[in-house]
Design a protein around this motif. Structure first.
Motif, short mmCIF file in Angstrom:
data_model
loop_
_atom_site.label_atom_id
_atom_site.label_comp_id
_atom_site.label_asym_id
_atom_site.label_seq_id
_atom_site.Cartn_x
_atom_site.Cartn_y
_atom_site.Cartn_z
N THR A 30 12.74 113.75 37.98
CA THR A 30 12.44 113.96 36.55
C THR A 30 13.60 113.58 35.64
O THR A 30 13.46 113.64 34.43
CB THR A 30 12.05 115.43 36.31
OG1 THR A 30 13.02 116.27 36.91
CG2 THR A 30 10.70 115.74 36.88
N GLY A 31 14.73 113.20 36.24
CA GLY A 31 15.86 112.75 35.43
C GLY A 31 15.53 111.52 34.60
O GLY A 31 16.18 111.26 33.58
N SER A 32 14.49 110.76 35.01
CA SER A 32 14.14 109.56 34.26
C SER A 32 13.50 109.88 32.90
O SER A 32 13.32 109.00 32.09
CB SER A 32 13.18 108.70 35.08
OG SER A 32 12.01 109.44 35.37
N TRP A 33 13.15 111.16 32.66
CA TRP A 33 12.55 111.56 31.38
C TRP A 33 13.62 111.65 30.28
O TRP A 33 13.30 111.75 29.11
CB TRP A 33 11.90 112.93 31.47
CG TRP A 33 10.81 113.11 32.46
CD1 TRP A 33 10.44 112.23 33.44
CD2 TRP A 33 9.93 114.22 32.57
NE1 TRP A 33 9.41 112.75 34.16
CE2 TRP A 33 9.07 113.97 33.66
CE3 TRP A 33 9.80 115.42 31.88
CZ2 TRP A 33 8.09 114.86 34.05
CZ3 TRP A 33 8.81 116.31 32.27
CH2 TRP A 33 7.96 116.03 33.34
N ARG A 34 14.88 111.67 30.71
CA ARG A 34 15.95 112.11 29.82
C ARG A 34 16.27 111.10 28.73
O ARG A 34 16.31 109.90 28.98
CB ARG A 34 17.18 112.35 30.70
CG ARG A 34 18.27 113.17 30.07
CD ARG A 34 19.32 113.54 31.11
NE ARG A 34 19.85 112.39 31.78
CZ ARG A 34 19.90 112.25 33.10
NH1 ARG A 34 19.47 113.21 33.87
NH2 ARG A 34 20.37 111.16 33.64
N THR A 35 16.51 111.59 27.50
CA THR A 35 17.03 110.72 26.45
C THR A 35 18.44 111.15 26.05
O THR A 35 19.23 110.33 25.61
CB THR A 35 16.14 110.75 25.19
OG1 THR A 35 15.96 112.10 24.79
CG2 THR A 35 14.79 110.11 25.45
#
Lengths: 97, 302
Positions: A30-35
């Motif tokens: 879920t780290g790919s959701w991060r902005t």
């Protein structure tokens, strides 16, 4: 469908409890959701553990008594930075490269 | 690092909750208190989505998905089956539902389950609307809030009626233990979860779980807003053990914050007018005074 995905159940006693048969959600990074990305300044850190306590994603763990962020799962909500009483965590823009 | 709550995790990383989800906090703290011998029944709610897609799950304990209105019936059945099989010993059966599944759709099953006196624990994580289906109003939505079915706009059609007091409904069932909790106080949730585990009989817990998506605030404010809700007394933290009231987070009169401090943090109260805010403030004050009186009259003798 390959053989490894085939489910062979002969009777209901063969069914295992859910934690055994089910895969772990660890496959979802879920780290790919991060902005926004949190960064800990260890010089300011007083090891109070607030960031670990209030992380909804369990992505802060402990190494040598200091908190470390697991960027594979951190969604970048910023609760740790907001709750840190010593302003040791800053939110930076995610480096897309 | 200092640990004020247990270090064991019964929830894995990689779950599907939104950024800053209060529901994820609530489940994490509850499981730390209840331990691994727990079975959870879930109706349709945000938590039906959060564990992830089959066959993956973020939970280290068994989950049972049930229909929206039957959480109470399902946990009664699980408890009865465990007893019949002789496997009840030390296992906690928990019903975990949102506020819509508790206050509107699931209330008759819940009422039946606690009235029959099953040894079940019912936990409602209160995000004050049907967040999973797209922020529709529930009966636990507070007065003055914007939702998609109470659109504010120029007509000012915010929710007109006050929040349904489910905790008092459960107290009226004369069950052994009823309490409220908030994600801003994890130690308090864990203490209450341990207490519920030890009590033989039906227990009810309501956890305030702010929702960044539905309440319209930036995700980093979750804990701050939950704390403000208690400090302004709109969501008091108290417990009722065998009819005896006890306020766990006592707010002194000079420390009590104005309700406007809480409303300003959230987009859903953005267009409220001064008169309505004053009316809500006076009703919150009256409820808080009533709670203090209840503690004085029905509290433990000092």
């Amino acid at each position: 469908m390959s053989d490894e995905h085939e489910i062979k159940i002969t009777c209901y006693d063969d069914l295992q409890p859910a934690p055994v048969t089910m895969g772990k959600s660890l496959v979802f990074k879920t780290g790919s959701w991060r902005t926004m990305k949190p960064k800990i300044d260890l010089e300011k850190c007083k090891k109070c553990g607030f960031c670990w306590k209030f992380c909804p994603d369990m992505s802060i763990y402990e190494v040598d008594e200091y908190p470390v962020i697991d960027y594979d799962y951190c969604k970048g909500c910023g609760i740790c930075a907001n709750e840190c009483p010593f302003d040791a965590i800053t939110m930076l823009e995610e480096d897309l490269e | 690092m200092k640990h004020t709550i247990p270090q064991e995790e019964y929830m894995e990383r990689g779950h599907m909750a939104c950024l800053g989800c209060g529901g994820a906090h609530a489940m994490r703290y509850l499981l730390k208190g209840l331990g691994e011998k727990t079975i959870i029944a879930l109706p349709a709610c945000c938590w039906a989505v959060i564990p992830g897609v089959y066959p993956y799950s973020c939970m280290d304990i068994p989950l049972q998905y049930v229909a929206f209105e039957v959480t109470g019936a399902a946990i009664s059945g699980i408890e009865a089956a465990l007893k019949a099989k002789g496997k009840k010993d030390g296992t906690t059966v928990v019903g975990w539902a949102g506020d819509g599944g508790t206050a509107d759709i699931g209330i008759q099953a819940l009422s039946g389950a606690v009235e029959r006196g099953h040894d079940v624990k019912y936990v409602c994580y209160d995000n004050e609307a049907y967040m999973n289906t797209g922020i529709q109003r529930s009966s636990a939505t507070p007065r003055g809030a914007w939702t998609t079915t109470t659109p504010v706009g120029s007509t000012k059609a915010w929710k007109q009626t006050p929040k349904k007091n489910i905790v008092e409904i459960m107290v009226a069932h004369e069950i052994p233990y009823t309490c409220t909790a908030s994600v801003a106080y994890p130690e308090d949730i864990i203490r209450k979860a341990v207490k519920m585990k030890e009590i033989e009989g039906p227990c009810y817990m309501q956890i305030l779980a702010p929702c960044p998506t539905g309440w319209k605030y930036p995700p980093e404010k979750t804990i701050e807003i939950a704390r403000l809700a208690t400090e302004t007394c709109i969501f008091p933290i108290y417990e009722v053990t065998d009819g005896k009231y006890k306020i766990n987070k006592r707010i002194r009169d000079d420390k009590k914050k104005n309700i406007i401090d809480y409303f300003r943090t959230q987009g859903r109260f953005r267009k409220l007018d001064e008169t309505t805010i004053q009316q809500i403030q006076s009703s919150v004050d009256a409820e808080w005074e009533l709670l203090k009186k209840k503690e004085k009259c029905f509290g433990e003798e000092i």
